[in-house]
Each structure stands twice: as structure tokens, then as C-alpha cells.
Write a protein that holds these residues in place. Sequence first.
Motif, PDB file in Angstrom:
ATOM      1  N   ILE A 270      42.676  17.011  40.126  1.00 35.53           N
ATOM      2  CA  ILE A 270      42.114  17.372  38.830  1.00 35.53           C
ATOM      3  C   ILE A 270      43.058  18.415  38.242  1.00 35.53           C
ATOM      4  CG2 ILE A 270      40.118  18.206  37.563  1.00 35.53           C
ATOM      5  CD1 ILE A 270      39.500  15.679  39.093  1.00 35.53           C
ATOM      6  N   ILE A 271      43.734  18.071  37.143  1.00 33.55           N
ATOM      7  CA  ILE A 271      44.792  18.938  36.634  1.00 33.55           C
ATOM      8  C   ILE A 271      44.517  19.391  35.200  1.00 33.55           C
ATOM      9  CG2 ILE A 271      46.506  17.851  38.150  1.00 33.55           C
ATOM     10  CD1 ILE A 271      47.597  16.350  35.748  1.00 33.55           C
ATOM     11  N   ASP A 272      45.198  20.478  34.809  1.00 34.56           N
ATOM     12  CA  ASP A 272      45.066  20.994  33.451  1.00 34.56           C
ATOM     13  C   ASP A 272      46.158  20.411  32.562  1.00 34.56           C
ATOM     14  OD1 ASP A 272      47.416  22.386  34.084  1.00 34.56           O
ATOM     15  OD2 ASP A 272      46.376  24.286  34.450  1.00 34.56           O
ATOM     16  N   GLU A 273      46.264  20.912  31.347  1.00 33.12           N
ATOM     17  CA  GLU A 273      47.238  20.389  30.376  1.00 33.12           C
ATOM     18  C   GLU A 273      48.671  20.506  30.891  1.00 33.12           C
ATOM     19  OE1 GLU A 273      47.097  18.874  27.463  1.00 33.12           O
ATOM     20  OE2 GLU A 273      44.931  18.791  27.335  1.00 33.12           O
ATOM     21  N   GLU A 274      48.951  21.560  31.668  1.00 41.59           N
ATOM     22  CA  GLU A 274      50.302  21.783  32.165  1.00 41.59           C
ATOM     23  C   GLU A 274      50.593  21.029  33.456  1.00 41.59           C
ATOM     24  OE1 GLU A 274      48.317  24.494  31.030  1.00 41.59           O
ATOM     25  OE2 GLU A 274      49.382  24.097  29.139  1.00 41.59           O
ATOM     26  N   GLY A 275      49.609  20.295  33.956  1.00 39.21           N
ATOM     27  CA  GLY A 275      49.811  19.521  35.176  1.00 39.21           C
ATOM     28  C   GLY A 275      49.493  20.268  36.449  1.00 39.21           C
ATOM     29  N   ASN A 276      48.889  21.454  36.342  1.00 38.66           N
ATOM     30  CA  ASN A 276      48.523  22.241  37.515  1.00 38.66           C
ATOM     31  C   ASN A 276      47.101  21.918  37.958  1.00 38.66           C
ATOM     32  OD1 ASN A 276      51.003  23.790  37.414  1.00 38.66           O
ATOM     33  ND2 ASN A 276      50.126  24.870  35.664  1.00 38.66           N
ATOM     34  N   ASN A 277      46.877  21.979  39.263  1.00 42.88           N
ATOM     35  CA  ASN A 277      45.539  21.701  39.785  1.00 42.88           C
ATOM     36  C   ASN A 277      44.570  22.808  39.391  1.00 42.88           C
ATOM     37  OD1 ASN A 277      45.517  19.254  41.825  1.00 42.88           O
ATOM     38  ND2 ASN A 277      47.471  20.288  42.088  1.00 42.88           N
ATOM     39  N   ILE A 306      38.169  13.060  31.932  1.00 43.20           N
ATOM     40  CA  ILE A 306      37.870  14.458  32.200  1.00 43.20           C
ATOM     41  C   ILE A 306      36.641  14.539  33.100  1.00 43.20           C
ATOM     42  CG2 ILE A 306      37.367  16.712  31.195  1.00 43.20           C
ATOM     43  CD1 ILE A 306      40.114  15.567  30.435  1.00 43.20           C
ATOM     44  N   CYS A 307      36.817  15.129  34.280  1.00 43.16           N
ATOM     45  CA  CYS A 307      35.712  15.266  35.220  1.00 43.16           C
ATOM     46  C   CYS A 307      36.004  16.440  36.142  1.00 43.16           C
ATOM     47  CB  CYS A 307      35.500  13.975  36.019  1.00 43.16           C
ATOM     48  SG  CYS A 307      36.898  13.522  37.057  1.00 43.16           S
ATOM     49  N   ARG A 308      35.227  16.584  37.183  1.00 39.66           N
ATOM     50  CA  ARG A 308      35.494  17.638  38.148  1.00 39.66           C
ATOM     51  C   ARG A 308      35.268  17.130  39.561  1.00 39.66           C
ATOM     52  NH1 ARG A 308      30.718  22.081  37.043  1.00 39.66           N
ATOM     53  NH2 ARG A 308      28.981  20.668  36.646  1.00 39.66           N
TER      54      ARG A 308
END
Length: 430
Positions: A270-277, A306-308
Motif C-alpha cells: 500500500i503506497i503513497d503518491e511518491e511510491g513509499n509504503n 485505494i484501500c488499506r
Amino acid sequence: MKEFDPTIERSDKALIIKKQDDLLKDTIKYVLENSAFYQDHFKVNKLNVEDINSISELNKIPPISKKDLQSRNKDFWCAPAKQIVDYCNTSGTEGQPVTIPLTKSDLDRLAYNEAISLACAEGSDEDIYQLSTTIDRRFMAGLAYAQGVIALGAGLVRVGPAPAELQWLNIKELNPTTLIIVPSFLVKLIDYAERNHIDYQNSSIKKAVCIGESIRDDNLKLNALGSRIKEKWDIELFSTYASTEMGTAFTECKFGRGGHEHPELIITEIIDEEGNNVKDGEFGELTITTLGVEGMPLIRFRTGDICRKFTDPCSCGRTTSRLGPLLGRKNQMIKFKGTTIYPPAIFNVLDNQEFISLYCIEVYSDELGNDQIRVRFSAERNFDLKVLKEQFSVNIRATPMLIEESFEDLYRIIHPKNSRKPVKYFDFRK
């Protein structure tokens, strides 16, 4: 008979990670030998096969997107034509469909995946499954369900997307125990049964494996659709999540705490906009790496969903990670009257209206470039528009444009020609 409660899914997490590390190294070696896309991807990013030896190093590889699959579809293919036994494709709801080739091994993997998923949802070879989705039109899901049921050793009733009347005729004749069904269609089965005096409460159906739509909210409680079904018909409901690209399903167990990951088949991030977990339990974009796929394996594919993820142990004894319900698709996010909304939140309001029989959502840009929402719906005589407006105001803090239409006109919009499934969301934004 194969093992449908795999040992790895109840193993110590260190053993699961070790297994995934080994499978990941095999996958990277395989794509660098066979995929023109990944050969270029590693070269451009100055990576070598020796650079990634574990899932902890997976983030060295830049993620890819649906646009990469659409623009270079065949460059992802890793098996020669003589080894391909089936060609599936995505639905094309987000642009050009992507073709997914499957080898005999991939079909076996697909059957195994669905068999262990159905077993997770309390299924066994004592069950008879009624399948209400198509297996033609190159649809992977229908094929997977059918093969999974057979692999499980259970019975299969292939009714497909037939009208409610035919569904009930098959239930009466063959006594299936479980429906594999879109939950909004399950509501229609209940409505039909009530109108036609069918004693559905005492039918053979004990469970429903719900596909294509969520029955839970982001806190894992039953949403409006799930609650509406459960209040009418007290059968077991199991939520699922899957996509054609991953060839893997996430199905919840009887404790309903998210869809269980099959770590021998897939790696999830599960990553953010920058590709980080992101941290466990935080929302982000699901990014997957398939394991054991021959035809079109994928490494760090951003699904757009988008999930968690939940990593605490489940009450069922499985130690695998679990995915919560989708908040929405990344590219479907709507900025409306100062509020950020995803389509499932609007679906939830409409699904909670007993007298609305059909609906669809249209998103478009006004002359200033702002997002606008139009809800087209068909309602029965007892419908109260004021109540619907109040529900939107309370639940999403804004009321979209509401347009009532005839059932027949709206049905044609929601079921476009050649579509494999109903289309409830239309995005006309530039």
C-alpha cells in the motif's frame, strides 16, 4: 484432493516473508528473461537481477501503471503463443482493454486461487455453487469461479447473468447452497421472491460470495447494501476483491475482517503518491506483484485502487495480511463543493434507499472546470425525494443533481451493449 487450507497461510510471518522472497527472485529472473517491457524497465532504471533479493528491496523498482499495460500490452507477455491456452481481457472501463494471456499453469493457478478463496469463505466439497456471472466474453472472473468450484470438488450451477425468475427456478430445482453473485443483484432476487411469494427464507441457500461490489464500509462494518441484504435474508455474506491483472482474489473469512491475501500467489504493498509504503491501517494505493504467473507476470503494478492493509492476526488463525474494502479508485476521486468523494460513498447512499430500483452516477466539469455530480435514478411510487436529499447532506455533506428517469431508459444506459457487467459510474471530465 489438493490442500485448500494452505499451511503457509497459518505460518509464522517470518516463514511467509522467506517464501515470498524466494518466489520474488524467481519472478524477477523470469521476467528479465522473457519480458521486453521489464528488460527495458530495468535497463532505464539501471537495475540488475542481483539488486532485489527480498521484498524489503522491492521498492527499488519504480512501480508501473495501467497506462504502461495499455501502451505496451504484448511487451509484458512472457510465454510463446503455442503455450497460451486462454486469452482474457480487462473490462475496458478505464480506457483500452488489456489482454491477459494464460498458460495451462496459469489456469491451474487460477483454479487453486479460487478454490482456497472459496474454502476461506466456509466452502467445501459439500456445497453446490450457483454462478450468476458470465464465463464468456473473455471474462477472467467467471472462468476463475467455475474452475475454482470444480477444483474444490463442489457442485456448480452455471446460470450466468440470467433474470431473477430463472435464478429462482434453478434454486428450486437443484438446491444450491451458495450464490456467487453481485450483491445489488442479490437485492433484486429478494425483491422478486417477495413479489412472487417465494419462501426464500427457507430455501437451500445458506451463503453468498459477493463479487464486484463492496458490502462493507472502510471500518469493516456492513455498508448500506450489505445491511439491506442481511436485514431481509439472514444468510452468511462474504466480501471479495480481485482484478483481472492480478489473477488473485482476496476473500474474507467468517469473521469479516478483510480479504485474506494468498502470499504464495501475490505480494501486496500500500503506497503513497511518491511510491513509499504507508503505515499499516493507512489508506494508500494497492500495488501488487504476482507470483507464479507464466503468461503475463507483473511487478509493482499500481492498481489504482485505494484501500488499506491489516497485518494483525485474524480470529480464524490465518496470519496473512488482509485488505480492507476499497475506498475508491484513484482516478475516480471527485472534488465536489469542497468535499473529496469517491463513488462508493454515493453508491452507499443510494443503496440505502429502499424505493430506488436503478441508478447511475455521472461526473462532469462545469464551465469553470469544477467537478459536478449528476445522479440519474429510477424509483417506485413511494419514493420521497426530500429524504434522498437529506441522506446526501448527512452522509457526504453535499447534494448532487438528482434526475428521475424511467426504469427502461436507465436500464439501457446501465447495461450498454457488449458490456460484461452493469456500468453505474460515468466520468465525463476532461
